[in-house]
Design an enzyme around this catalytic site. Structure first.
Site, PDB file in Angstrom:
ATOM      1  N   ASP A 124     -21.384   4.623   6.244  1.00  0.00           N
ATOM      2  CA  ASP A 124     -22.180   3.589   6.889  1.00  0.00           C
ATOM      3  C   ASP A 124     -21.966   3.636   8.400  1.00  0.00           C
ATOM      4  O   ASP A 124     -20.821   3.653   8.865  1.00  0.00           O
ATOM      5  CB  ASP A 124     -21.805   2.210   6.335  1.00  0.00           C
ATOM      6  CG  ASP A 124     -22.850   1.158   6.679  1.00  0.00           C
ATOM      7  OD1 ASP A 124     -24.020   1.539   6.932  1.00  0.00           O
ATOM      8  OD2 ASP A 124     -22.514  -0.035   6.684  1.00  0.00           O
ATOM      9  N   HIS A 131     -27.076  -5.323  17.234  1.00  0.00           N
ATOM     10  CA  HIS A 131     -26.120  -5.809  16.218  1.00  0.00           C
ATOM     11  C   HIS A 131     -24.686  -5.648  16.710  1.00  0.00           C
ATOM     12  O   HIS A 131     -23.885  -6.585  16.623  1.00  0.00           O
ATOM     13  CB  HIS A 131     -26.322  -5.038  14.912  1.00  0.00           C
ATOM     14  CG  HIS A 131     -25.311  -5.351  13.857  1.00  0.00           C
ATOM     15  ND1 HIS A 131     -25.240  -6.586  13.240  1.00  0.00           N
ATOM     16  CD2 HIS A 131     -24.317  -4.600  13.311  1.00  0.00           C
ATOM     17  CE1 HIS A 131     -24.239  -6.581  12.358  1.00  0.00           C
ATOM     18  NE2 HIS A 131     -23.664  -5.390  12.374  1.00  0.00           N
ATOM     19  N   GLU A 192     -26.623  -7.333   4.994  1.00  0.00           N
ATOM     20  CA  GLU A 192     -26.928  -6.543   6.190  1.00  0.00           C
ATOM     21  C   GLU A 192     -28.202  -5.758   5.934  1.00  0.00           C
ATOM     22  O   GLU A 192     -28.287  -4.992   4.968  1.00  0.00           O
ATOM     23  CB  GLU A 192     -25.762  -5.601   6.545  1.00  0.00           C
ATOM     24  CG  GLU A 192     -24.568  -6.367   7.090  1.00  0.00           C
ATOM     25  CD  GLU A 192     -23.500  -5.480   7.733  1.00  0.00           C
ATOM     26  OE1 GLU A 192     -23.393  -4.297   7.346  1.00  0.00           O
ATOM     27  OE2 GLU A 192     -22.780  -5.979   8.626  1.00  0.00           O
ATOM     28  N   GLU A 194     -30.387  -2.879   6.375  1.00  0.00           N
ATOM     29  CA  GLU A 194     -30.207  -1.489   6.817  1.00  0.00           C
ATOM     30  C   GLU A 194     -31.245  -0.595   6.158  1.00  0.00           C
ATOM     31  O   GLU A 194     -31.909  -0.981   5.205  1.00  0.00           O
ATOM     32  CB  GLU A 194     -28.802  -0.965   6.411  1.00  0.00           C
ATOM     33  CG  GLU A 194     -27.660  -1.787   6.960  1.00  0.00           C
ATOM     34  CD  GLU A 194     -26.304  -1.074   6.854  1.00  0.00           C
ATOM     35  OE1 GLU A 194     -26.289   0.161   6.692  1.00  0.00           O
ATOM     36  OE2 GLU A 194     -25.274  -1.774   6.935  1.00  0.00           O
ATOM     37  N   ASP A 226     -26.277  -3.859   2.762  1.00  0.00           N
ATOM     38  CA  ASP A 226     -24.826  -3.638   2.772  1.00  0.00           C
ATOM     39  C   ASP A 226     -24.131  -5.012   2.762  1.00  0.00           C
ATOM     40  O   ASP A 226     -23.745  -5.537   3.792  1.00  0.00           O
ATOM     41  CB  ASP A 226     -24.463  -2.847   4.031  1.00  0.00           C
ATOM     42  CG  ASP A 226     -23.001  -2.445   4.052  1.00  0.00           C
ATOM     43  OD1 ASP A 226     -22.455  -2.158   2.981  1.00  0.00           O
ATOM     44  OD2 ASP A 226     -22.411  -2.423   5.149  1.00  0.00           O
ATOM     45  N   ARG A 230     -17.687 -11.790   5.404  1.00  0.00           N
ATOM     46  CA  ARG A 230     -17.273 -11.857   6.812  1.00  0.00           C
ATOM     47  C   ARG A 230     -15.848 -12.376   7.000  1.00  0.00           C
ATOM     48  O   ARG A 230     -15.158 -11.969   7.933  1.00  0.00           O
ATOM     49  CB  ARG A 230     -18.240 -12.744   7.600  1.00  0.00           C
ATOM     50  CG  ARG A 230     -19.669 -12.279   7.582  1.00  0.00           C
ATOM     51  CD  ARG A 230     -19.815 -10.888   8.164  1.00  0.00           C
ATOM     52  NE  ARG A 230     -21.210 -10.449   8.152  1.00  0.00           N
ATOM     53  CZ  ARG A 230     -21.589  -9.213   8.402  1.00  0.00           C
ATOM     54  NH1 ARG A 230     -20.689  -8.275   8.669  1.00  0.00           N
ATOM     55  NH2 ARG A 230     -22.862  -8.888   8.363  1.00  0.00           N
ATOM     56  N   LYS A 246     -16.657  -4.827   2.324  1.00  0.00           N
ATOM     57  CA  LYS A 246     -17.938  -4.174   2.068  1.00  0.00           C
ATOM     58  C   LYS A 246     -17.909  -3.237   0.863  1.00  0.00           C
ATOM     59  O   LYS A 246     -18.888  -2.543   0.619  1.00  0.00           O
ATOM     60  CB  LYS A 246     -18.365  -3.389   3.307  1.00  0.00           C
ATOM     61  CG  LYS A 246     -18.764  -4.292   4.464  1.00  0.00           C
ATOM     62  CD  LYS A 246     -18.751  -3.541   5.779  1.00  0.00           C
ATOM     63  CE  LYS A 246     -19.063  -4.454   6.944  1.00  0.00           C
ATOM     64  NZ  LYS A 246     -20.494  -4.749   7.097  1.00  0.00           N
ATOM     65  N   THR A 250     -23.303  -2.405  -2.614  1.00  0.00           N
ATOM     66  CA  THR A 250     -24.322  -1.991  -1.652  1.00  0.00           C
ATOM     67  C   THR A 250     -25.569  -1.743  -2.479  1.00  0.00           C
ATOM     68  O   THR A 250     -25.512  -0.990  -3.459  1.00  0.00           O
ATOM     69  CB  THR A 250     -23.914  -0.693  -0.932  1.00  0.00           C
ATOM     70  OG1 THR A 250     -22.640  -0.893  -0.307  1.00  0.00           O
ATOM     71  CG2 THR A 250     -24.936  -0.268   0.109  1.00  0.00           C
TER      72      THR A 250
END
Ligand code: CA
Length: 414
Positions: A124, A131, A192, A194, A226, A230, A246, A250
């Site tokens: 990734d 960002h 996320e 992506e 993704d 946090r 993470k 995904t």
């Protein structure tokens, strides 16, 4: 404009200009196999191959993954695409025969999609300047927003391929450490926005992929979410980057859109200053104009609400640069490897690609039309991403990638 004898709505993501590849099964035939899609129709390529409609027999369309097809290289991909285009548009196509249609055409309502690729490695990147700047300001302050290396190389990390799942798969809220002696179900679960790209033919260990050849190695793209925790990320990420924050899921969209289908939508990326080193320099347009959208639907809402609109053209680093950088040490990419671009945030507040940025770390909750608000994702929330390129009278799109958050598993230690 090229047209098929199969009716396709002008706002469909899947006209004859697209022809993506995916892996599907049906109730009648539960063996996963390779298909393409036009409008609302999936086409069983294993039968077209059996019927020798590609000029020669390939064999790989009966596989449960795209890998053997992907490893065949760009000349084969182009040949098959040309054949398919002809089969779906020519007046004397064998696919106009009703008996043939009943064997190879399936309504997309009746198919089950499967993970299209056996993914060996997942990397990734972090290629959006907007960002990286936003996250940098939140985690380190305005003065240190972009790390000193960021404008010189496409930052990335090696992710986890085993937890890449297909659109529609539920995502269980992860548990983890968020502070000393504090082990909780994540309280700041995020998405996320992506794009993912798949490696077709790989390179030998010790032989970097040059930036000039990089595009030849990319088979196609999907939408990619993704998912990110946090609070776990903030506590664990220094000095080696994200780990558990993470690695739990995904999600990718099921249809892989080829680089040939995306070719008309190439655009210049942002100006790169300072100029990158020669191994990252290429003299051609290498961004892509792909409209992106994120919707959120809570269990109490009747319909999804759009919470972000972005575009892949904002990315600072291109896929070619990511691939050239990834392999410059001689690292070998293998067929089926997946790369994520990193969160694609645009320049405006409504174009940010994560809740972290949209709510500014929870300081500005998103107001939803039914009166609810969200800082981060709650159990039962569904996040859906869509993406398409707008042509003149047609679209080349990716469909959607969607996933619902399920509650964390019971904490078995207590
Ligand atoms: Ca990411």
């Amino acid at each position: 404009m090229l047209k098929s004898f199969i009716e396709v709505h002008p706002e469909s993501d899947f006209p004859i200009q697209n022809l993506p590849y995916g892996v599907f099964s049906t109730k009648a035939n539960p063996n996963p196999r390779i298909g393409t899609r036009i409008g609302g129709v999936a086409i069983d390529l294993s039968i077209l191959d059996e019927e020798n409609l590609f000029g020669k027999r390939h064999g790989f369309f009966a596989d449960a993954t795209l890998n053997r097809f992907m490893s065949a290289g760009r000349e084969v991909w182009r040949e098959i695409r040309q054949r398919l285009t002809g089969l779906l548009s020519s007046d004397n196509s064998p696919l106009k025969d009703e008996a043939m249609q009943s064997r190879v055409f399936v309504s997309v309502e009746e198919i089950q999609m499967h993970l299209p690729v056996a993914i060996g490695d997942y990397t990734d990147f972090y290629a959006s300047r907007e960002h990286a700047t936003n996250v940098g300001i939140m985690f380190r302050g305005k003065e240190n927003a972009l790390m000193p290396n960021w404008l010189y190389l496409p930052v990335g990390y090696h992710g986890r391929a085993s937890s890449v799942v297909i659109s529609g798969a539920d995502v269980i809220r992860p548990r983890g450490q968020v502070a000393p002696h504090e082990f909780v179900a994540s309280r700041s679960l995020d998405f996320e926005l992506e794009m993912g790209f798949f490696i077709g033919a790989g390179n030998n260990l010790g032989e970097p992929i040059s930036i000039e050849n990089a595009r030849e190695h990319i088979f196609g793209m999907t939408l990619l979410n993704d998912w990110s925790a946090r609070d776990i990320q903030a506590w664990e990420y220094q000095p080696l980057g994200p780990f558990l924050a993470k690695n739990f899921a995904t999600t990718i969209s099921p249809w892989v859109v080829t680089m040939d289908a995306l070719e008309p939508f190439r655009v210049d990326g942002p100006t790169q200053d300072p100029a990158p080193l020669p191994y990252l320099t290429i003299d051609s347009a290498n961004g892509y104009d792909i409209h992106l959208e994120v919707t959120l639907q809570t269990p109490a809402m009747d319909a999804p609400q759009t919470i972000s609109r972005s575009n892949m053209k904002h990315l600072y680093w291109s896929m070619e640069q990511m691939l050239a950088h990834h392999t410059v040490t001689g690292c070998n990419m293998r067929t089926g490897d997946l790369c994520g671009t990193g969160t694609i945030s645009g320049p405006t507040e409504d174009s940010y690609g994560s809740l972290l940025e949209l709510t500014w770390r929870g300081e500005k909750p998103i107001a939803l039309p039914n009166g609810e608000a969200r800082k981060f994702l709650q159990d039962g929330d569904t996040v859906t991403m869509k993406g398409y390129c707008q042509g003149d009278g047609y679209r080349v799109g990716f469909g959607e990638v969607t996933g619902k958050i399920l509650p964390a598993l019971a904490d078995r230690r207590r």
